[in-house]
Design a protein around this motif. Structure first.
Motif, PDB file in Angstrom:
ATOM      1  N   ALA B  78       0.809  -1.262  -0.161  1.00 25.21           N
ATOM      2  CA  ALA B  78      -0.075   0.020  -0.004  1.00 25.21           C
ATOM      3  C   ALA B  78       0.927   1.238   0.013  1.00 25.21           C
ATOM      4  CB  ALA B  78      -0.853   0.113   1.378  1.00 25.21           C
ATOM      5  N   CYS B  79       1.912   1.147   0.915  1.00 23.82           N
ATOM      6  CA  CYS B  79       2.955   2.365   0.734  1.00 23.82           C
ATOM      7  C   CYS B  79       3.318   2.597  -0.501  1.00 23.82           C
ATOM      8  CB  CYS B  79       3.725   2.353   2.044  1.00 23.82           C
ATOM      9  SG  CYS B  79       2.999   2.246   3.720  1.00 23.82           S
ATOM     10  N   SER B  80       3.852   1.479  -1.275  1.00 23.76           N
ATOM     11  CA  SER B  80       4.386   1.813  -2.193  1.00 23.76           C
ATOM     12  C   SER B  80       3.547   2.000  -3.424  1.00 23.76           C
ATOM     13  CB  SER B  80       5.062   0.108  -2.729  1.00 23.76           C
ATOM     14  OG  SER B  80       5.335   0.186  -3.948  1.00 23.76           O
ATOM     15  N   ALA B  81       2.348   1.770  -3.301  1.00 26.10           N
ATOM     16  CA  ALA B  81       1.332   2.387  -4.128  1.00 26.10           C
ATOM     17  C   ALA B  81       1.019   3.760  -4.243  1.00 26.10           C
ATOM     18  CB  ALA B  81       0.011   1.483  -4.316  1.00 26.10           C
ATOM     19  N   ILE B  82       1.048   4.064  -2.784  1.00 30.27           N
ATOM     20  CA  ILE B  82       1.164   5.574  -2.506  1.00 30.27           C
ATOM     21  C   ILE B  82       2.049   6.387  -3.096  1.00 30.27           C
ATOM     22  CG2 ILE B  82       0.890   7.204  -0.540  1.00 30.27           C
ATOM     23  CD1 ILE B  82      -0.713   5.245   1.041  1.00 30.27           C
ATOM     24  N   TRP B  83       3.438   5.879  -2.771  1.00 30.46           N
ATOM     25  CA  TRP B  83       4.548   6.542  -3.285  1.00 30.46           C
ATOM     26  C   TRP B  83       4.415   6.817  -4.533  1.00 30.46           C
ATOM     27  CZ3 TRP B  83       8.447   3.733  -6.060  1.00 30.46           C
ATOM     28  CH2 TRP B  83       9.595   4.652  -6.394  1.00 30.46           C
ATOM     29  N   ARG B  84       4.092   5.785  -5.509  1.00 32.12           N
ATOM     30  CA  ARG B  84       3.920   5.707  -6.864  1.00 32.12           C
ATOM     31  C   ARG B  84       3.114   6.775  -7.407  1.00 32.12           C
ATOM     32  NH1 ARG B  84       3.008   0.487  -7.898  1.00 32.12           N
ATOM     33  NH2 ARG B  84       4.847  -0.338  -6.818  1.00 32.12           N
ATOM     34  N   LYS B  85       1.973   6.797  -6.671  1.00 32.52           N
ATOM     35  CA  LYS B  85       0.818   7.456  -7.024  1.00 32.52           C
ATOM     36  C   LYS B  85       1.177   9.266  -7.016  1.00 32.52           C
ATOM     37  CE  LYS B  85      -3.846   8.654  -6.244  1.00 32.52           C
ATOM     38  NZ  LYS B  85      -4.359   9.079  -7.804  1.00 32.52           N
ATOM     39  N   PHE B  86       1.651   9.255  -5.776  1.00 34.24           N
ATOM     40  CA  PHE B  86       2.085  10.765  -5.365  1.00 34.24           C
ATOM     41  C   PHE B  86       3.200  11.242  -5.972  1.00 34.24           C
ATOM     42  CE2 PHE B  86      -0.994  10.084  -2.070  1.00 34.24           C
ATOM     43  CZ  PHE B  86      -1.331  11.483  -1.567  1.00 34.24           C
ATOM     44  N   THR B  87       4.249  10.694  -6.306  1.00 39.62           N
ATOM     45  CA  THR B  87       5.592  11.062  -6.690  1.00 39.62           C
ATOM     46  C   THR B  87       5.436  11.259  -8.408  1.00 39.62           C
ATOM     47  OG1 THR B  87       6.266   8.931  -6.829  1.00 39.62           O
ATOM     48  CG2 THR B  87       7.196  10.318  -5.236  1.00 39.62           C
ATOM     49  N   GLN B  88       4.670  10.551  -9.001  1.00 35.91           N
ATOM     50  CA  GLN B  88       4.407  11.018 -10.507  1.00 35.91           C
ATOM     51  C   GLN B  88       3.851  12.561 -10.726  1.00 35.91           C
ATOM     52  OE1 GLN B  88       1.740   8.078 -11.600  1.00 35.91           O
ATOM     53  NE2 GLN B  88       3.363   6.484 -12.228  1.00 35.91           N
TER      54      GLN B  88
END
Lengths: 125, 228
Positions: B78-88
């Motif tokens: 979940a944290c990985s997915a959040i990171w990918r979504k926000f940093t894009q």
């Protein structure tokens, strides 16, 4: 530069305070004092708390807390002369030598062992 | 041991993902400085989140080794997915501006202040090995209850602890600090910001060790009770 001098001043104050008031909150002393009592009671026990300090004084809370910290996970329970919870064992925490049996007797406890340094193990009558 | 190491590593990486997502584009300096901030925040976020989830598992009676690892792996995903979504969507940092010529003097002052801070901290911690009042009265005391077996951890949130003196015990305070603060024989003082001192790093490591030990203990107890 000001911040560096402030840090130096803070260090000097800390060093002086630490030298003057080691173990300010009595945690280390309590560990030593209550070690014999901890060895004689089960770790999950509830213990009544008997002391000669007046609960309205600031020293009461500090002494109670240091004892509770040293005896955890045993739970200290304050005892009153009124009806209430009276665990089988009680811990006595006294500031000066006195008649410990009399102090416990008024709360329904008898002294089981004087463990020194003002620490007394009581048993319910 | 491997499972515990994996769990701790997954918590740290989760926290780092979360910190990267939340601070994306906020620091325009060199990468090493933002990395330091991300690691510091990550060391708080990951274990903090994991401790909340593990407490929920404990209450639900699902704190088995499998349950804990599954939860941590899910948290990592979940944290990985959040990171990918926000940093894009994060803005790219602008090109570095011209360097301040007196930076060396600032470094000298900062190093001297850090050295004095470490000496200050050491003096205070050495005089009160069980911590200042709040550390002892609130965090470390509750940590002792939390690291106990069976249902004794409930005493950490009981209004009856510390003789019912709620003003001293603060039973409503969060469990994050005490969950990490207890290490038998080496009690810690108040919490400094992570990565500011060698002592802080060392105490952080001891908290990890305590957490891993407490987790294993809880898992073993629950496994035993489940298996009869």
């Amino acid at each position: 530069v000001l911040a560096v001098f402030a840090a130096l001043n803070s260090f000097q104050v800390s060093q002086g305070y630490s030298a003057q008031y080691p173990d300010t909150y009595g945690g280390a002393r309590a560990e030593v004092r209550f070690a014999p009592l901890a060895a004689r009671t089960p770790s999950g026990a509830q213990l009544g708390y008997i002391t000669d300090l007046d609960p309205s004084q600031p020293a009461y809370a500090a002494a109670f807390l240091a004892a509770q910290y040293a005896l955890a996970p045993r739970l200290l329970v304050t005892l009153t002369s009124a009806t209430g919870s009276r665990p089988e064992w009680a811990a006595g925490n006294f500031t000066k030598p006195q008649d410990y049996a009399a102090a416990g007797s008024s709360l329904g406890y008898e002294a089981a062992a004087d463990l020194g340094n003002g620490v007394v193990l009581f048993h319910r009558k | 041991m491997i499972a515990a190491a994996f769990t701790v590593a997954a918590c740290l990486v989760s926290g780092w993902f979360l910190a990267r997502a939340l601070t994306a584009g906020a620091f325009l300096g060199p990468r090493w400085s933002s990395l330091l901030v991300e690691l510091s925040l990550g060391a708080l976020f990951g274990p903090g989140l994991a401790s909340i989830l593990c407490l929920a598992l404990l209450r639900a009676g699902a704190a088995t080794p499998t349950g804990v690892i599954t939860t941590v792996v899910t948290m990592l995903a979940a944290c990985s997915a959040i990171w990918r979504k926000f940093t894009q969507a994060a803005p790219q940092p602008p090109a570095a501006s011209k360097k301040f010529p007196w930076n060396w003097a600032l470094w000298v002052c900062a190093t001297a202040a850090l050295g004095l801070f470490l000496l200050d901290f050491q003096a205070a911690a050495g005089a009160n090995p069980y911590g200042e009042w709040d550390a002892m009265a609130i965090w470390n005391l509750r940590a002792r209850f939390l690291s106990s077996g069976g249902d004794l951890w409930l005493r950490a949130v009981s209004s009856e602890s510390v003789g019912g003196m709620a003003g001293v015990a603060h039973p409503g305070y969060p469990l994050f600090l005490p969950l990490f603060s207890r290490s038998h024989g080496s009690p810690q003082a108040c919490f400094p910001p992570p990565f500011l001192s060698a002592r802080a790093c060392s105490s952080l490591w001891r908290r990890w060790a305590f957490w891993a030990r407490a987790s294993r203990h809880a898992e073993r107890r629950f496994s035993e009770s489940w298996l009869g």
